[in-house]
Design a protein around this motif. Structure first.
Motif, PDB file in Angstrom:
ATOM      1  N   TYR B 693       0.827  -1.087   0.016  1.00 26.42           N
ATOM      2  CA  TYR B 693       0.021   0.044   0.131  1.00 26.42           C
ATOM      3  C   TYR B 693       0.779   1.479  -0.056  1.00 26.42           C
ATOM      4  O   TYR B 693       0.456   2.011  -0.697  1.00 26.42           O
ATOM      5  CB  TYR B 693      -0.787  -0.020   1.210  1.00 26.42           C
ATOM      6  N   TYR B 697       0.233   3.915  -3.017  1.00 25.97           N
ATOM      7  CA  TYR B 697      -0.739   5.233  -2.810  1.00 25.97           C
ATOM      8  C   TYR B 697       0.034   6.439  -2.797  1.00 25.97           C
ATOM      9  O   TYR B 697       1.357   6.565  -2.831  1.00 25.97           O
ATOM     10  CB  TYR B 697      -1.531   5.090  -1.419  1.00 25.97           C
ATOM     11  N   ALA B 721      -6.971   9.368  -7.238  1.00 20.78           N
ATOM     12  CA  ALA B 721      -7.936   8.267  -7.109  1.00 20.78           C
ATOM     13  C   ALA B 721      -7.541   6.925  -7.536  1.00 20.78           C
ATOM     14  O   ALA B 721      -7.746   5.961  -6.959  1.00 20.78           O
ATOM     15  CB  ALA B 721      -9.243   8.632  -7.919  1.00 20.78           C
ATOM     16  N   THR B 725      -7.136   3.776  -5.009  1.00 22.79           N
ATOM     17  CA  THR B 725      -7.811   2.395  -5.470  1.00 22.79           C
ATOM     18  C   THR B 725      -7.039   1.377  -5.637  1.00 22.79           C
ATOM     19  O   THR B 725      -7.073   0.275  -5.194  1.00 22.79           O
ATOM     20  CB  THR B 725      -8.927   2.689  -6.621  1.00 22.79           C
ATOM     21  N   TRP B 728      -5.388  -0.026  -2.648  1.00 22.79           N
ATOM     22  CA  TRP B 728      -6.095  -0.671  -1.863  1.00 22.79           C
ATOM     23  C   TRP B 728      -6.544  -2.082  -2.517  1.00 22.79           C
ATOM     24  O   TRP B 728      -6.288  -3.287  -1.667  1.00 22.79           O
ATOM     25  CB  TRP B 728      -7.583   0.104  -1.558  1.00 22.79           C
ATOM     26  N   ILE B 729      -6.852  -2.218  -3.754  1.00 23.15           N
ATOM     27  CA  ILE B 729      -7.150  -3.486  -4.260  1.00 23.15           C
ATOM     28  C   ILE B 729      -5.989  -4.367  -4.197  1.00 23.15           C
ATOM     29  O   ILE B 729      -6.089  -5.642  -3.775  1.00 23.15           O
ATOM     30  CB  ILE B 729      -7.373  -3.098  -5.708  1.00 23.15           C
TER      31      ILE B 729
END
Lengths: 116, 743
Positions: B693, B697, B721, B725, B728-729
């Motif tokens: 992550y 990110y 964005a 996402t 996270w995925i």
């Protein structure tokens, strides 16, 4: 034959060049004849070869762009490097890197007087 | 005293920037042209009591509105009507360079030609008949070698003269002038008819150079037609232009644009043959060097070697300066400020906390980027100034094209491994906006040096035996994500555009000058400071506020334990989002929130929230004011020495004694426990997901600021964005997938 004339012009004849443009009779003859003989794509030219541009088969924007960088009908092009992808060419004293796709849109022929 | 406006025009790589720098010196200011991401440079030059505003137009090969740069250059000459235009040309490449001059001479007669790089022309055995060139073009021609400062005085005289003449002519009237060159008769006839029609249109008559406008209408130039058709009563004129264009097209049997370009070049070719003696023989020396540099195998090797050096410069070599700034701002300087605040009895107040923990920490966060950026910009300036950058694009083009990117995209992406901020600024070298946006959105996937400490810390705690592999996995994962994201974006948002085909000039090799490299380096760094400082400061203050406001417990404003602050509560509110990823406690969430500002602070936030006393800053705590000042200067000296010592490290020679890193074991135990708890016993898996992550990110506020400046707010938000996402995925897949495999 426009392209031949620009090849042959002498420094002192420049002013008279415009007379030629007053009545271009059959501007596309060269291209037509060459199609049956030795016109090929710039992308197929081997390293070190010198060729002459006949026509650019591209959209208006790209054709204009290339013309403004000096790639106009009749100009001589020397292929300096080919590395499987883009080409490095010498045109009007400048060096240009051309993508392969772009070189596939440029039609060339052997220079008419054989050595340039 | 009079004021004049002078535009500086020229092809790229003609030494235009050198002339601009010499003229304007330190009076330059840079910005962007309105609504464009093209840099606008302006400066003031004083001469004989007169003031000259020098506007550096973007480098362009022609003025046909093909790119944003050309539109800007053209609009400035036509609409702002500078008193004179100075066209800088490369004397060794006259035919191609004069094309632009010829186009400008169709817009305005108040032009002076700076015939630059005369030294190179002479070295190549070219003799240029200056008086004849000047006579044929009907403008002053100044031979010069700007890099050596030769010919500057004469150029200055010529600029002043041309400006004076231009100003006088402007007061007389109108745009009537005869350019040095005429087209073939059919085009001239059409032009004359159109000029007549234009002169009947009163609103047009004194707004545009008539002959230029007629030519543009004949060439069906979109931007021009759009502007003219907005003026009422111009329908007849536009219809006439269309009619004439169709007629000429059928007459020549070729595109009119091609005919016009060909006629200009034919004239120029004749002119050059008349004026220049001795012709360049190819292959030249430069061509022979290029046989190696642009070789498919050797060229690739050389490129990677050069990128390695630039990368090392911005990381290892810049590191001592980064550390020095960090120590100085957060240690000594913070200490001075504390003492100053104590003098006015403001110590231990919320105000002191705001200054020290909010603003100073923010400033420090910005300043640590400065050495990194300066070294990177230095490397890039040398690559560009020497002419290597164009070769790099040529070598990389075939590989990047497979990924839907342009050959020039490679450089920003590699720079991203050092720092994402300059990587995004480096996208400026891409001409096509789509290529630029795509590259700027992919650059953050390159794992920057600030993310490294996070990987090292987590890997040391959870995978001590596989530390190196774990860290390397992150770097490779970043590259794979960039590839996937790039292909996806090309198939979705940028569906209708493919990477613009490579079409660049390969300039002759030149020795970069210190002055140019320094100016480039400093200007870009300053641009970063100006734009990033505000946003980073702003966010730092917001975070400080959140940490200062007590929400629970007995703390007061600016004096509350972190656990009770609004920050902890906010992190607590966000943490459920991370539960499926295995690291959903407030401690980790707050580390991630602060990591949004800068990845450098993730580790320190973890130390803070996991209740471990931080190592004291290395600044001497109780030393006196002067002793500290001395320390700082010694520190700067030491940083410089360390930098010089780290240069051999680029080729693998390490002059530093081996370091032994040791993290406080208490913190490591606390972090391990935190992850074990939040993941329900799968601590190592959660830690790996956390690393993933952190990799994906949004890297930092500075990167966002850079994206906003270079790509625009819309693309910045899109980028954020995607990062949130995708991160996270991927972390979800790692944690939940791993859990499935392990159970």
């Amino acid at each position: 034959m426009r392209s031949t004339l620009s090849q042959m012009q002498q420094p002192l004849l420049i002013e008279s060049m415009s007379y030629h443009f007053m009545a271009p009779t059959q501007p596309t003859t060269t291209t037509k004849v060459d199609i049956h003989h030795r016109t090929r794509l710039l992308s197929s030219v081997r390293r070190g070869e010198t060729v002459q541009l006949t026509h650019i088969e591209a959209g208006r924007r790209l054709a204009r762009r290339l013309a403004e960088l000096g790639l106009t009908p009749g100009v001589t092009i020397q292929v300096l490097h080919v590395n499987g992808g883009p080409l490095l060419i010498a045109v009007r004293g400048a060096r240009l890197a051309l993508g392969k796709g772009m070189a596939e849109k440029i039609l060339v022929t052997q220079p008419e007087d054989g050595n340039v | 005293m009079s004021e004049f406006t002078i535009a500086l025009a020229g092809n790229p790589n003609t030494g235009k920037t050198t002339i601009f720098n010499t003229l304007t010196g330190s009076s330059q200011h840079t910005g962007n042209w309105p609504g464009k991401t093209v840099a606008r440079k302006e400066g003031v030059w004083r001469h004989d009591g007169d003031l000259f505003h020098i506007v550096d137009l973007p480098g362009a090969y022609s003025l046909s509105a093909f790119s944003a740069e050309e539109v800007i250059a053209r609009d400035f000459i036509v609409e702002n009507q500078p008193d004179a235009v100075i066209v800088v040309v490369d004397a060794t490449n006259l035919e191609r360079n004069l094309y632009l001059a010829l186009q400008i001479l169709e817009m305005t007669p108040h032009v002076a030609l700076a015939l630059n790089m005369m030294d190179a022309a002479r070295a190549q055995g070219l003799k240029i008949d200056i008086p004849m060139l000047s006579d044929r073009l009907r403008i002053p021609v100044i031979p010069m070698t700007a890099r050596a400062g030769k010919g500057m005085v004469q150029l200055e005289e010529a600029i002043a003269g041309a400006a004076q003449k231009g100003r006088e002519a402007k007061q007389v009237a109108g745009f009537e002038f005869t350019p040095p060159f005429r087209y073939s008769q059919p085009i001239e006839t059409a032009l004359n008819r159109l000029i007549k029609a234009i002169n009947q249109q009163h609103p047009l008559k004194n707004h545009y150079p008539e002959r230029w406008l007629a030519l543009k209408l004949l060439q069906e130039d979109e931007t021009c037609i759009e502007k003219i058709s907005a003026i009422p009563g111009t329908d007849d004129l536009l219809a006439l232009a269309r009619h004439e264009a169709t007629h000429l097209h059928s007459f020549y049997g070729e595109d009119l644009d091609t005919i016009i370009a060909e006629e200009r070049y034919t004239w120029l070719n004749g002119l050059v043959q008349q004026v220049v003696q001795g012709r360049l023989q190819s292959p030249t020396f430069s061509d022979r060097v290029d046989a190696v540099i642009t070789h498919p195998v050797a060229g690739l090797f050389i490129f990677f070697a050069i990128m390695w050096v630039v990368f090392k410069l911005s990381t290892d070599v810049a590191a001592p300066f980064v550390n020095w700034i960090d120590t100085f701002v957060n240690g000594n300087f913070a200490h001075w400020v504390t003492e100053l605040l104590a003098l006015v009895h403001l110590e231990n107040t919320w105000f002191a906390s705001l200054i020290i923990d909010g603003i100073l920490a923010g400033v420090g966060g910005v300043l640590v980027f400065v050495p990194v950026l300066m070294f990177l910009y230095m490397g890039m300036a040398i690559m560009e100034d020497s002419g290597y950058m164009a070769r790099a694009a040529f070598v990389m083009d075939r590989y990047m094209r497979k990924l839907g990117l342009h050959g020039k995209s490679f450089v920003p992406l590699v720079l991203g491994f050092g720092c994402n901020v300059p990587a995004i600024y480096a996208t400026r070298t891409l001409e096509n906006p789509t290529d630029r946006i795509l590259t700027g959105m992919l650059a953050p996937f390159m794992s920057c040096s600030a993310r490294l400490p996070v990987y090292v810390l987590i890997a040391t705690i959870f995978f001590p035996e596989y530390r190196t592999s774990a860290v390397l996995t992150m770097y490779i994962l970043g590259i794979i994500m960039a590839l996937i994201a790039g292909l996806l974006l090309r198939k979705t948002i940028f569906k209708n555009s493919e990477a613009s085909a490579l079409l660049i000039e390969i300039p002759s090799y030149r020795m970069p000058t210190i002055r140019n490299v320094w100016t480039e380096m400093w200007q870009r760094t300053r641009a970063f400071l100006e734009s990033a400082a505000t946003i980073i400061m702003g966010v730092s203050i917001v975070i400080w506020l959140l940490m200062a406001i007590p929400v629970s417990g007995h703390g007061t404003f600016a004096d509350t334990p972190v656990d009770d602050s609004a920050f902890a509560h906010l992190a607590g509110a966000i943490s459920p989002a991370f539960e499926p990823l295995g690291f959903g406690n407030w401690e980790n969430a707050s580390a991630l929130i602060s990591g949004f500002i800068a990845k450098e602070v993730v580790v320190s936030t973890m130390a803070q929230v996991y209740h471990v006393p931080q190592e004291p800053q290395s600044g001497a705590e109780d030393a006196g004011f002067w002793a500290q000042g001395k320390d700082s200067i010694i520190g700067l000296f030491q940083a410089t020495v360390d930098t010089i010592k780290s240069i051999p490290a680029i080729i693998g020679i390490n002059l530093f004694p081996p370091e032994t890193e040791s993290e406080p074991p208490a913190m490591m135990t606390a972090i391990r426990q935190g992850f074990e708890q939040s993941s329900g016993g799968y601590g190592a898996l959660a830690a790996f997901a956390f690393m993933v992550y952190v990799l994906i990110y949004s890297p930092c506020v500075a990167t966002m600021a850079a994206q906003r400046q270079e790509l625009g707010a819309r693309w910045m938000w899109t980028s954020i964005a995607i990062q949130l996402t995708l991160g996270w995925i991927l972390a979800f897949v790692v944690f939940q997938g791993g859990k499935l495999l392990l159970s």
